[in-house]
Design an enzyme around this catalytic site. Structure first.
Site, PDB file in Angstrom:
ATOM      1  N   ALA A 175       0.851  -1.176   0.036  1.00 28.31           N
ATOM      2  CA  ALA A 175       0.048  -0.218   0.018  1.00 28.31           C
ATOM      3  C   ALA A 175       0.784   1.261  -0.165  1.00 28.31           C
ATOM      4  CB  ALA A 175      -0.852   0.001   1.242  1.00 28.31           C
ATOM      5  N   ALA A 204       0.399   4.014  -1.292  1.00 29.55           N
ATOM      6  CA  ALA A 204      -0.039   5.610  -1.031  1.00 29.55           C
ATOM      7  C   ALA A 204      -0.045   5.720   0.682  1.00 29.55           C
ATOM      8  CB  ALA A 204      -1.549   5.476  -1.620  1.00 29.55           C
ATOM      9  N   ASP A 205      -0.408   4.738   1.178  1.00 30.03           N
ATOM     10  CA  ASP A 205      -0.234   5.020   2.597  1.00 30.03           C
ATOM     11  C   ASP A 205       1.125   5.128   3.172  1.00 30.03           C
ATOM     12  OD1 ASP A 205      -3.293   4.232   4.255  1.00 30.03           O
ATOM     13  OD2 ASP A 205      -2.760   3.347   2.180  1.00 30.03           O
ATOM     14  N   ILE A 206       1.911   4.147   2.915  1.00 24.00           N
ATOM     15  CA  ILE A 206       3.198   4.110   3.115  1.00 24.00           C
ATOM     16  C   ILE A 206       4.034   5.574   2.709  1.00 24.00           C
ATOM     17  CG2 ILE A 206       5.556   3.133   2.798  1.00 24.00           C
ATOM     18  CD1 ILE A 206       3.962   0.312   2.754  1.00 24.00           C
ATOM     19  N   GLY A 255       2.860   8.258   4.763  1.00 22.46           N
ATOM     20  CA  GLY A 255       3.503   8.110   6.383  1.00 22.46           C
ATOM     21  C   GLY A 255       4.680   8.767   6.424  1.00 22.46           C
TER      22      GLY A 255
END
Length: 408
Positions: free
Chosen positions: A178, A180-182, A185
């Protein structure tokens, strides 16, 4: 809050002495705060009493007799867990007390939810003007889509990543983790560190940070976006190929794939010699990298036919002998059996009270004086609730009263 000079013998990392109040869940926020925890910060993870972070239940797989998912374990080490019912006034008051003593708040609720609870940046900075407040969301806090929910695969599609990922003649493919999340973050952790530095070098006040998954994906387009700006032509899917370097891709072999990176002109002759095709050096179509890119179809046909006659190991040996960057495509078992990965401390274990020895990925940040560390296993739900409230000055009787009133 940052205190006096640190004791070198007890220093847990470059962020030792900082407190992070983590009101995030799932992936983008927890990945951000885990990095800060690895760097030595005290991360207090705030979770709902009725199940906590959703990823705790995202199994299989899970570890041993533990009910904790492998997913949750992967991004929640170096944290302490406290349960707070933020739908209750007492729960929100306790959050405010924690925020008053924190250096950073990280949250990824739906845009506007923290403000509705009276826990937004303006609310908390009134009590703690030094506070860094980082909000994470799918689309950001303004713009026509700010209220839309977001998921990684949607962000990869909307941000352009899926338009350039996948086989040339096949369907669009999301990157297997993922990102986009990583990615968001990572941007959030970077922004928090910059805001902390600004606070220390400036007037001592904090600020608000707004990071979105979509912005992160658009930013990651980098040279693909520049290629589009320069030509007006949207880049297309190319499989493993590179738009401006050739050959730079995976080729099939008799038993798998070999990946090569002929990323400079001085590698091209060595590559041709490695596969006994010195004749390609005299071919004007492939003289320079720009020629090879412009005549990619012809070059691919030649190389695919040639390399498909070898095993992967044979090619790797040949490329190694001729100093050509190359690799096979490794699975997770091979990745963590790699001596280089092991030497760099990227395969770690931590003891967990119900899951036993838990294997996890190490930190990629290496410091000469203040190394990262894994000090705390991913906590069980609410494991440190009482201890954290005692630090705020609450008695055991008061803590029990909170439990009786469904605050914890």
């Amino acid at each position: 809050m940052v205190g006096e000079a640190k004791d070198a013998e007890t220093n847990t990392g470059p962020l030792d002495g900082l407190t992070i109040l983590d009101a995030s869940r799932v992936l983008v926020g927890p990945f951000c705060t885990m990095q800060l925890g690895d760097l030595g910060a005290d991360v207090v993870k705030v979770e709902r009493p009725d199940g906590g972070d959703q990823t705790r239940g995202w199994h299989p797989p899970k570890y041993g007799d533990s009910e904790e998912s492998a997913y949750y374990m992967s991004i929640n080490r170096n944290k302490r867990s406290i349960t707070l019912n933020l739908a209750s006034e007492d729960g929100r008051d306790l959050f405010r007390e924690l925020a008053a003593k924190a250096d950073v708040v990280v949250e990824n609720f739906r845009v506007g939810q923290m403000d509705k609870w009276g826990l937004g940046y303006e609310d908390l900075r009134a009590e703690n003007p030094e506070l860094i407040y980082c909000s994470l969301s799918g689309y950001g806090e303004w713009g026509p889509d700010s209220s839309r929910p977001a998921y990684d695969i949607i962000m990869q599609a909307e941000g352009g990543m899926m338009s350039i990922t996948g086989p040339e003649d096949g369907p669009p493919v999301r990157v297997g983790v993922a990102i986009a999340d990583i990615g968001a973050g990572m941007y959030a952790a970077q922004a928090i560190l910059a805001a902390l530095l600004d606070r220390e070098l400036g007037d001592g006040t904090g600020q608000k940070i707004d990071v979105s998954l979509l912005d992160g994906q658009v930013a990651w387009m980098t040279y693909m976006a520049s290629n589009y700006f320069a030509t007006g032509d949207p880049p297309e899917r190319m499989g493993s190929k590179h738009p401006t370097i050739a050959p730079y891709q995976a080729f099939p072999t008799t038993d798998g794939y070999v990946v090569v990176a002929v990323a400079s002109e001085n590698i091209w002759p060595r590559f041709c010699e490695a596969i006994d095709r010195a004749d390609l050096l005299a071919d004007e179509r492939f003289e320079r990298n720009s020629d090879r890119v412009n005549n990619r179809s012809a070059l691919d046909a030649i190389l695919e036919a040639e390399l498909s006659e070898y095993t992967t190991e044979e090619l790797l040996n040949r490329f190694d002998d001729h100093e050509v960057p190359a690799s096979d495509v490794k699975d997770m078992d091979e990745v963590f059996d790699n001596p280089q990965v092991q030497a760099r401390g990227m395969h770690r274990t931590v003891s967990h009270p119900s899951a036993g020895e838990v294997e996890m990925v190490g930190s990629p940040m290496h410091f000469s004086q203040t190394p990262t560390s894994i000090r705390q296993y991913p906590p069980e739900l609410g494991e440190q609730t009482a201890a954290i409230l005692r630090e705020l000055g609450y008695s055991d009787a008061e803590i029990e009263r909170f439990r009786d009133n469904d605050v914890l």
